[in-house]
Design a protein around this motif. Structure first.
Motif, mmCIF file in Angstrom:
data_model
loop_
_atom_site.group_PDB
_atom_site.id
_atom_site.type_symbol
_atom_site.label_atom_id
_atom_site.label_comp_id
_atom_site.label_asym_id
_atom_site.label_seq_id
_atom_site.Cartn_x
_atom_site.Cartn_y
_atom_site.Cartn_z
ATOM 1 N N GLN A 131 33.708 42.357 47.294
ATOM 2 C CA GLN A 131 33.489 43.802 47.285
ATOM 3 C C GLN A 131 33.901 44.426 45.964
ATOM 4 O O GLN A 131 33.132 45.157 45.331
ATOM 5 C CB GLN A 131 34.255 44.458 48.436
ATOM 6 N N PHE A 132 35.110 44.103 45.506
ATOM 7 C CA PHE A 132 35.667 44.841 44.380
ATOM 8 C C PHE A 132 35.120 44.376 43.042
ATOM 9 O O PHE A 132 35.205 45.115 42.052
ATOM 10 C CB PHE A 132 37.193 44.795 44.435
ATOM 11 N N GLY A 133 34.541 43.184 42.968
ATOM 12 C CA GLY A 133 33.847 42.801 41.752
ATOM 13 C C GLY A 133 32.734 43.785 41.425
ATOM 14 O O GLY A 133 32.541 44.180 40.268
ATOM 15 N N PHE A 134 32.020 44.226 42.452
ATOM 16 C CA PHE A 134 30.935 45.189 42.249
ATOM 17 C C PHE A 134 31.457 46.598 42.053
ATOM 18 O O PHE A 134 30.901 47.388 41.282
ATOM 19 C CB PHE A 134 29.959 45.128 43.424
ATOM 20 N N ILE A 135 32.522 46.940 42.757
ATOM 21 C CA ILE A 135 33.114 48.273 42.572
ATOM 22 C C ILE A 135 33.629 48.426 41.146
ATOM 23 O O ILE A 135 33.419 49.457 40.494
ATOM 24 C CB ILE A 135 34.221 48.503 43.612
ATOM 25 N N ILE A 136 34.287 47.403 40.620
ATOM 26 C CA ILE A 136 34.761 47.435 39.231
ATOM 27 C C ILE A 136 33.584 47.577 38.274
ATOM 28 O O ILE A 136 33.665 48.254 37.247
ATOM 29 C CB ILE A 136 35.588 46.171 38.924
#
Length: 407
Positions: A131-136
């Motif tokens: 999830q957070f790879g894309f949010i970053i």
């Protein structure tokens, strides 16, 4: 100047930090904590892999910059693994790239293919980088179910109908961390058909494909005819060969996605240390009895943990794969939530587990056990948890008092 940076504001506080801090304080006081919290393999890397590293590292030519996309020998070794294990042919020149662990590969691919406002479909709960790879990277994330069944496929349909703009990619992870769900080729085939029709990329994470206990080995989505037209798959040496600190992983599949990942990586790194890559090739090309032995040891630990907790009154599903057990919080404690329950277990039973909230809000009714303690220590933990569960009235009352703000 004291304002948070934009991308940092998009990252919530690290859920595991509070439990980790408690664990560190307990150990500083010489308390014996049995730690199932982090999926950090405790087995030593097999000797023949270490021997190849030490043999290679004495050659000063290997101390120079390596290749960002990975040395040819290692890319060929990964292609050979896919041919043997899955019956899938991948071109080591255009369809394989070596990554600094699958986590780095996923994050860099997210950066390569995402623009602000892009929509990515990610299961919830899931491993945080999914999830957070894309949010970053600036994208938006829409959550879908984890279980590989009709509800998942229905959620894909709803996401396409109600997302503006249309989703760019969907993330899959089977065997799943944290839930240990396993997908079938039939499920993969349906996802590939759907995503081909709607022109959605598939990013599959199979880091736990070699840790399985019951039935057939977990499949690869690349076994589906035509999957390489839209799918890329990530895997890792960390779990299969107990090499977590070596930081070697792979991406393979769709040539366009692989080229995008390789291009981003070319700006960011020079590849892993060459002797590490040579040793990784030796692992893939060499004898695989070490993998069979590792798998059996994880199975033994699983059986000790699941059987012992069931006898103690905590009934949880036996994972068919991965090095994790996904445990529903016992009903008497469920209202506390996973973070407070994990803190309570650490404080009262001296056992560390990962709160399910750390994998997404839909994980808050669970905690995750990582099978990283030996059978003796696992039995010790089970005894302590049995005692803890047997006096739940007292410990729940104490936990609720801690949660209630002082007036």
């Amino acid at each position: 100047m004291d304002k948070d940076f934009f991308k940092i504001r998009r990252l919530p506080p690290y859920v595991f930090a509070e439990v980790n801090a408690m664990k560190a304080r307990a150990r500083a006081c010489n308390e014996d904590i049995i730690d199932f919290g982090m999926g950090n393999p405790d087995f030593p890397t097999p000797p023949h892999i270490v021997a190849k590293l030490t043999e290679t590292v004495v050659d000063p030519r290997t101390h120079r910059y390596s290749e960002s996309r990975g040395i040819k020998g290692l890319r060929r070794a990964l292609a050979g693994y896919y041919e043997r294990r899955f019956g899938v042919s991948v071109d080591p020149e255009t369809e394989v790239v070596v990554t600094l662990g699958s986590k780095e590969g996923l994050a860099n691919l997210a950066s390569a293919i995402s623009s602000p406002g892009d929509m990515i479909l990610v299961p919830n709960p899931s491993y945080p980088i999914h999830q957070f790879g894309f949010i970053i990277a600036g994208a938006s994330v829409r959550n879908i179910p984890v279980k590989p069944d009709g509800d998942f496929l229905a959620a894909l349909e709803r996401a396409v109908q109600h997302s503006v703009p249309k989703p760019v990619a969907v993330v899959l992870n089977y065997p799943n961390n944290p839930t240990a769900e396993v997908a079938t080729l039939d499920f993969y085939g349906q996802v590939v058909d759907f995503c081909r029709h709607h022109e959605i990329y598939i990013l599959s994470d199979v880091a736990y494909a070699e840790i399985y206990f019951d039935g057939n080995p977990p499949p690869s989505i690349l076994q589906i005819p035509g999957a390489k037209d839209l799918a890329v798959e990530f895997t890792s040496m960390s779990k299969t060969y107990s090499m977590p600190g070596w930081r070697i992983g792979f991406a393979c599949g769709n040539a366009r996605l692989i080229a995008a990942l390789a291009r981003v990586k070319s700006y960011l790194d020079y590849g892993a240390f060459t002797p590490v890559q040579v040793a990784a090739a030796a692992a893939l090309n060499g004898p695989q009895d070490c993998v069979v032995e590792m798998r059996e040891r994880y199975r033994q630990r699983r059986d000790v943990l699941i059987g012992g907790l069931k006898a103690a009154g905590w009934d949880l599903p036996s994972p068919p794969a991965t090095m994790f057990a996904w445990a529903p919080i016992p009903p008497a404690f469920r209202h506390l939530g996973s973070v407070e329950f994990a803190k309570l277990v650490l404080r009262e039973a001296k056992v560390a587990v990962a709160p399910g909230l750390g994998f997404g809000e839909h994980g808050d009714g669970f905690v995750r056990f990582a099978l990283v303690e030996n059978s003796h220590r696992t039995r010790q933990a089970v005894r302590s948890l049995k005692s803890f569960l047997g006096r739940y009235h007292n410990v729940v009352e104490m936990a609720e008092k801690r949660m209630t703000p002082a007036e």
